[in-house]
Design a protein around this motif. Structure first.
Motif, PDB file in Angstrom:
ATOM      1  N   SER A  89      94.308 -18.960 -34.857  1.00 54.77           N
ATOM      2  CA  SER A  89      95.426 -19.096 -35.782  1.00 54.77           C
ATOM      3  C   SER A  89      96.154 -20.421 -35.590  1.00 54.77           C
ATOM      4  CB  SER A  89      96.407 -17.935 -35.607  1.00 54.77           C
ATOM      5  OG  SER A  89      95.798 -16.727 -35.999  1.00 54.77           O
ATOM      6  N   VAL A  90      96.354 -20.814 -34.337  1.00 55.99           N
ATOM      7  CA  VAL A  90      97.061 -22.058 -34.034  1.00 55.99           C
ATOM      8  C   VAL A  90      96.223 -23.279 -34.417  1.00 55.99           C
ATOM      9  CG1 VAL A  90      97.935 -23.490 -32.140  1.00 55.99           C
ATOM     10  CG2 VAL A  90      98.486 -21.056 -32.206  1.00 55.99           C
ATOM     11  N   LEU A  91      94.950 -23.257 -34.040  1.00 54.21           N
ATOM     12  CA  LEU A  91      94.115 -24.457 -34.200  1.00 54.21           C
ATOM     13  C   LEU A  91      93.419 -24.555 -35.552  1.00 54.21           C
ATOM     14  CD1 LEU A  91      92.531 -24.486 -30.649  1.00 54.21           C
ATOM     15  CD2 LEU A  91      94.386 -25.947 -31.499  1.00 54.21           C
ATOM     16  N   LEU A  92      93.038 -23.416 -36.113  1.00 50.44           N
ATOM     17  CA  LEU A  92      92.299 -23.427 -37.378  1.00 50.44           C
ATOM     18  C   LEU A  92      93.094 -22.822 -38.540  1.00 50.44           C
ATOM     19  CD1 LEU A  92      88.758 -22.389 -36.055  1.00 50.44           C
ATOM     20  CD2 LEU A  92      89.563 -24.697 -36.659  1.00 50.44           C
ATOM     21  N   ARG A  93      94.304 -22.368 -38.242  1.00 46.79           N
ATOM     22  CA  ARG A  93      95.184 -21.767 -39.252  1.00 46.79           C
ATOM     23  C   ARG A  93      94.527 -20.572 -39.962  1.00 46.79           C
ATOM     24  NH1 ARG A  93      98.545 -25.450 -38.091  1.00 46.79           N
ATOM     25  NH2 ARG A  93      98.802 -27.555 -38.785  1.00 46.79           N
ATOM     26  N   THR A  94      93.848 -19.745 -39.172  1.00 44.31           N
ATOM     27  CA  THR A  94      93.154 -18.591 -39.742  1.00 44.31           C
ATOM     28  C   THR A  94      94.067 -17.397 -39.999  1.00 44.31           C
ATOM     29  OG1 THR A  94      92.576 -17.756 -37.548  1.00 44.31           O
ATOM     30  CG2 THR A  94      90.964 -19.214 -38.642  1.00 44.31           C
ATOM     31  N   ALA A  95      95.243 -17.403 -39.400  1.00 47.35           N
ATOM     32  CA  ALA A  95      96.208 -16.290 -39.544  1.00 47.35           C
ATOM     33  C   ALA A  95      95.658 -14.976 -39.005  1.00 47.35           C
ATOM     34  CB  ALA A  95      96.671 -16.153 -40.991  1.00 47.35           C
ATOM     35  N   ARG A  96      94.715 -15.059 -38.064  1.00 51.41           N
ATOM     36  CA  ARG A  96      94.154 -13.825 -37.487  1.00 51.41           C
ATOM     37  C   ARG A  96      95.100 -13.179 -36.491  1.00 51.41           C
ATOM     38  NH1 ARG A  96      88.763 -16.104 -35.645  1.00 51.41           N
ATOM     39  NH2 ARG A  96      89.528 -15.286 -33.677  1.00 51.41           N
ATOM     40  N   TYR A  97      95.948 -13.953 -35.858  1.00 55.95           N
ATOM     41  CA  TYR A  97      96.832 -13.407 -34.833  1.00 55.95           C
ATOM     42  C   TYR A  97      98.049 -12.787 -35.485  1.00 55.95           C
ATOM     43  CZ  TYR A  97      99.882 -13.042 -30.795  1.00 55.95           C
ATOM     44  OH  TYR A  97     100.702 -12.568 -29.806  1.00 55.95           O
ATOM     45  N   ASP A  98      98.312 -11.552 -35.128  1.00 58.51           N
ATOM     46  CA  ASP A  98      99.484 -10.850 -35.612  1.00 58.51           C
ATOM     47  C   ASP A  98     100.166 -10.244 -34.397  1.00 58.51           C
ATOM     48  OD1 ASP A  98     101.359  -9.605 -37.250  1.00 58.51           O
ATOM     49  OD2 ASP A  98     100.117  -7.814 -37.474  1.00 58.51           O
ATOM     50  N   GLY A  99     101.050 -10.993 -33.820  1.00 53.65           N
ATOM     51  CA  GLY A  99     101.697 -10.506 -32.615  1.00 53.65           C
ATOM     52  C   GLY A  99     102.875 -11.369 -32.242  1.00 53.65           C
ATOM     53  N   ARG A 100     103.445 -11.041 -31.118  1.00 51.55           N
ATOM     54  CA  ARG A 100     104.584 -11.761 -30.581  1.00 51.55           C
ATOM     55  C   ARG A 100     104.264 -12.082 -29.119  1.00 51.55           C
ATOM     56  NH1 ARG A 100     109.260  -8.253 -30.847  1.00 51.55           N
ATOM     57  NH2 ARG A 100     110.449 -10.121 -30.392  1.00 51.55           N
ATOM     58  N   PRO A 101     103.825 -13.295 -28.835  1.00 48.94           N
ATOM     59  CA  PRO A 101     103.376 -13.603 -27.481  1.00 48.94           C
ATOM     60  C   PRO A 101     104.496 -13.746 -26.453  1.00 48.94           C
ATOM     61  CG  PRO A 101     103.234 -15.561 -28.847  1.00 48.94           C
ATOM     62  CD  PRO A 101     103.611 -14.413 -29.756  1.00 48.94           C
ATOM     63  N   LEU A 102     105.714 -14.013 -26.876  1.00 44.06           N
ATOM     64  CA  LEU A 102     106.783 -14.254 -25.914  1.00 44.06           C
ATOM     65  C   LEU A 102     107.278 -13.004 -25.169  1.00 44.06           C
ATOM     66  CD1 LEU A 102     108.744 -16.237 -24.574  1.00 44.06           C
ATOM     67  CD2 LEU A 102     110.270 -15.883 -26.541  1.00 44.06           C
ATOM     68  N   PRO A 103     107.537 -11.865 -25.817  1.00 42.87           N
ATOM     69  CA  PRO A 103     108.149 -10.730 -25.113  1.00 42.87           C
ATOM     70  C   PRO A 103     107.493 -10.325 -23.788  1.00 42.87           C
ATOM     71  CG  PRO A 103     108.238 -10.332 -27.451  1.00 42.87           C
ATOM     72  CD  PRO A 103     107.407 -11.586 -27.257  1.00 42.87           C
ATOM     73  N   PRO A 104     106.165 -10.272 -23.673  1.00 45.70           N
ATOM     74  CA  PRO A 104     105.616  -9.892 -22.354  1.00 45.70           C
ATOM     75  C   PRO A 104     106.015 -10.876 -21.247  1.00 45.70           C
ATOM     76  CG  PRO A 104     103.919  -9.747 -24.047  1.00 45.70           C
ATOM     77  CD  PRO A 104     105.109 -10.416 -24.678  1.00 45.70           C
ATOM     78  N   HIS A 105     106.165 -12.139 -21.596  1.00 47.88           N
ATOM     79  CA  HIS A 105     106.547 -13.138 -20.599  1.00 47.88           C
ATOM     80  C   HIS A 105     108.014 -12.979 -20.194  1.00 47.88           C
ATOM     81  CE1 HIS A 105     102.969 -14.758 -22.554  1.00 47.88           C
ATOM     82  NE2 HIS A 105     102.715 -15.325 -21.395  1.00 47.88           N
ATOM     83  N   LEU A 106     108.844 -12.538 -21.115  1.00 50.28           N
ATOM     84  CA  LEU A 106     110.257 -12.331 -20.806  1.00 50.28           C
ATOM     85  C   LEU A 106     110.459 -11.184 -19.822  1.00 50.28           C
ATOM     86  CD1 LEU A 106     111.877 -12.692 -24.355  1.00 50.28           C
ATOM     87  CD2 LEU A 106     111.792 -14.408 -22.517  1.00 50.28           C
ATOM     88  N   ARG A 107     109.507 -10.269 -19.755  1.00 47.44           N
ATOM     89  CA  ARG A 107     109.619  -9.096 -18.875  1.00 47.44           C
ATOM     90  C   ARG A 107     109.133  -9.375 -17.451  1.00 47.44           C
ATOM     91  NH1 ARG A 107     107.985  -6.553 -23.834  1.00 47.44           N
ATOM     92  NH2 ARG A 107     105.803  -6.558 -23.224  1.00 47.44           N
ATOM     93  N   MET A 108     108.735 -10.614 -17.156  1.00 47.94           N
ATOM     94  CA  MET A 108     108.231 -10.945 -15.826  1.00 47.94           C
ATOM     95  C   MET A 108     109.295 -11.748 -15.069  1.00 47.94           C
ATOM     96  SD  MET A 108     104.232 -11.850 -16.402  1.00 47.94           S
ATOM     97  CE  MET A 108     104.115 -12.382 -18.097  1.00 47.94           C
ATOM     98  N   PRO A 109     110.072 -11.075 -14.198  1.00 49.20           N
ATOM     99  CA  PRO A 109     111.187 -11.760 -13.543  1.00 49.20           C
ATOM    100  C   PRO A 109     110.753 -12.870 -12.576  1.00 49.20           C
ATOM    101  CG  PRO A 109     110.878  -9.579 -12.608  1.00 49.20           C
ATOM    102  CD  PRO A 109     109.956  -9.680 -13.795  1.00 49.20           C
ATOM    103  N   ASP A 110     109.535 -12.817 -12.086  1.00 55.95           N
ATOM    104  CA  ASP A 110     109.094 -13.808 -11.102  1.00 55.95           C
ATOM    105  C   ASP A 110     108.341 -14.986 -11.723  1.00 55.95           C
ATOM    106  OD1 ASP A 110     106.978 -12.136 -11.795  1.00 55.95           O
ATOM    107  OD2 ASP A 110     106.045 -12.253  -9.813  1.00 55.95           O
ATOM    108  N   LEU A 111     108.216 -15.021 -13.046  1.00 59.09           N
ATOM    109  CA  LEU A 111     107.512 -16.102 -13.714  1.00 59.09           C
ATOM    110  C   LEU A 111     108.328 -17.384 -13.569  1.00 59.09           C
ATOM    111  CD1 LEU A 111     104.879 -16.326 -15.293  1.00 59.09           C
ATOM    112  CD2 LEU A 111     106.183 -15.973 -17.391  1.00 59.09           C
ATOM    113  N   SER A 112     107.672 -18.455 -13.099  1.00 58.46           N
ATOM    114  CA  SER A 112     108.393 -19.688 -12.792  1.00 58.46           C
ATOM    115  C   SER A 112     107.654 -20.910 -13.338  1.00 58.46           C
ATOM    116  CB  SER A 112     108.536 -19.830 -11.276  1.00 58.46           C
ATOM    117  OG  SER A 112     107.262 -20.097 -10.692  1.00 58.46           O
ATOM    118  N   ASP A 113     108.308 -22.054 -13.215  1.00 60.94           N
ATOM    119  CA  ASP A 113     107.676 -23.310 -13.613  1.00 60.94           C
ATOM    120  C   ASP A 113     106.400 -23.565 -12.821  1.00 60.94           C
ATOM    121  OD1 ASP A 113     109.571 -23.786 -15.523  1.00 60.94           O
ATOM    122  OD2 ASP A 113     110.534 -25.452 -14.470  1.00 60.94           O
ATOM    123  N   THR A 114     106.339 -23.099 -11.594  1.00 61.64           N
ATOM    124  CA  THR A 114     105.122 -23.242 -10.786  1.00 61.64           C
ATOM    125  C   THR A 114     103.956 -22.536 -11.472  1.00 61.64           C
ATOM    126  OG1 THR A 114     106.453 -23.354  -8.781  1.00 61.64           O
ATOM    127  CG2 THR A 114     104.117 -22.857  -8.505  1.00 61.64           C
TER     128      THR A 114
END
Length: 138
Positions: A56-81
Motif C-alpha cells: 500500500s505504501v510503495l505501490l499504492r495498492t490500498a491492500r492494507y486496512d489497519g492502524r499500525p500505531l496502536p500496538p506500538h503505543l501499548r509497549m511501555p519499554d519501546l525506545s529509540d534504541t
C-alpha cells in the motif's frame, strides 16, 4: 538512466518483509520484543499484513486496512534504541532487495514512519516531543 521504482514489485516487497522479519526474529534486541508481542502461530498473519502495508505504501495498492500505531503505543519499554536497531536491519534488507535508488526511497519512507511513530509514542507518554528527531544512520 534507470527506471525509478522498477525494482519495487510485489515479489520484492515480499522478499523485503520476510527477509527483514527473519532478521528481526533472530536479533538479540528486537527478537524478544517481537516474540513477546506476536505469538508463533500469528507470524503468518503478521507477515501477510506487513506485505499488505508495504504494498500500500510503495505501490499504492490500498491492500492494507489497519492502524499500525496502536500496538506500538501499548509497549511501555519501546525506545529509540529499538527503533534504531529496527531501522538498521530494515536498511540492510532494503539495500539487499531493491536497486539502489529504490532502496533509498524505501528506506526514506521507513525513516519517516519511524519518526512519526516515535513522535506519537512520546506524545502518548507525555514526553517532550521537541526532543524527538531523526535517528542517526548506523
Amino acid at each position: 538512466m534507470a527506471d525509478t521504482g522498477a525494482s519495487i514489485t510485489e515479489d520484492n516487497i515480499h522478499r523485503l518483509v520476510h527477509g527483514f522479519y527473519d532478521e528481526v526474529r533472530a536479533d538479540a534486541l528486537l527478537g524478544p520484543v517481537f516474540g513477546r508481542e506476536i505469538a508463533p502461530e500469528a507470524w503468518p498473519v503478521h507477515l501477510a499484513k506487513m506485505c499488505d502495508f508495504w504494498s500500500s505504501v510503495l505501490l499504492r495498492t490500498a491492500r492494507y486496512d489497519g492502524r499500525p500505531l496502536p500496538p506500538h503505543l501499548r509497549m511501555p519499554d519501546l525506545s529509540d534504541t529499538h527503533f534504531a536497531r529496527w531501522l538498521t536491519l530494515f536498511r540492510a534488507t532494503a539495500d539487499a532487495v531493491f536497486a539502489p535508488a529504490d532502496a533509498n526511497r524505501v528506506i526514506a519512507l521507513a525513516e519517516r514512519i519511524g519518526t512519526s511513530f516515535r513522535l506519537s509514542i512520546a506524545l502518548h507518554r507525555g514526553e517532550d516531543t521537541m526532543k524527538v528527531g531523526p535517528l542517526p544512520r548506523g
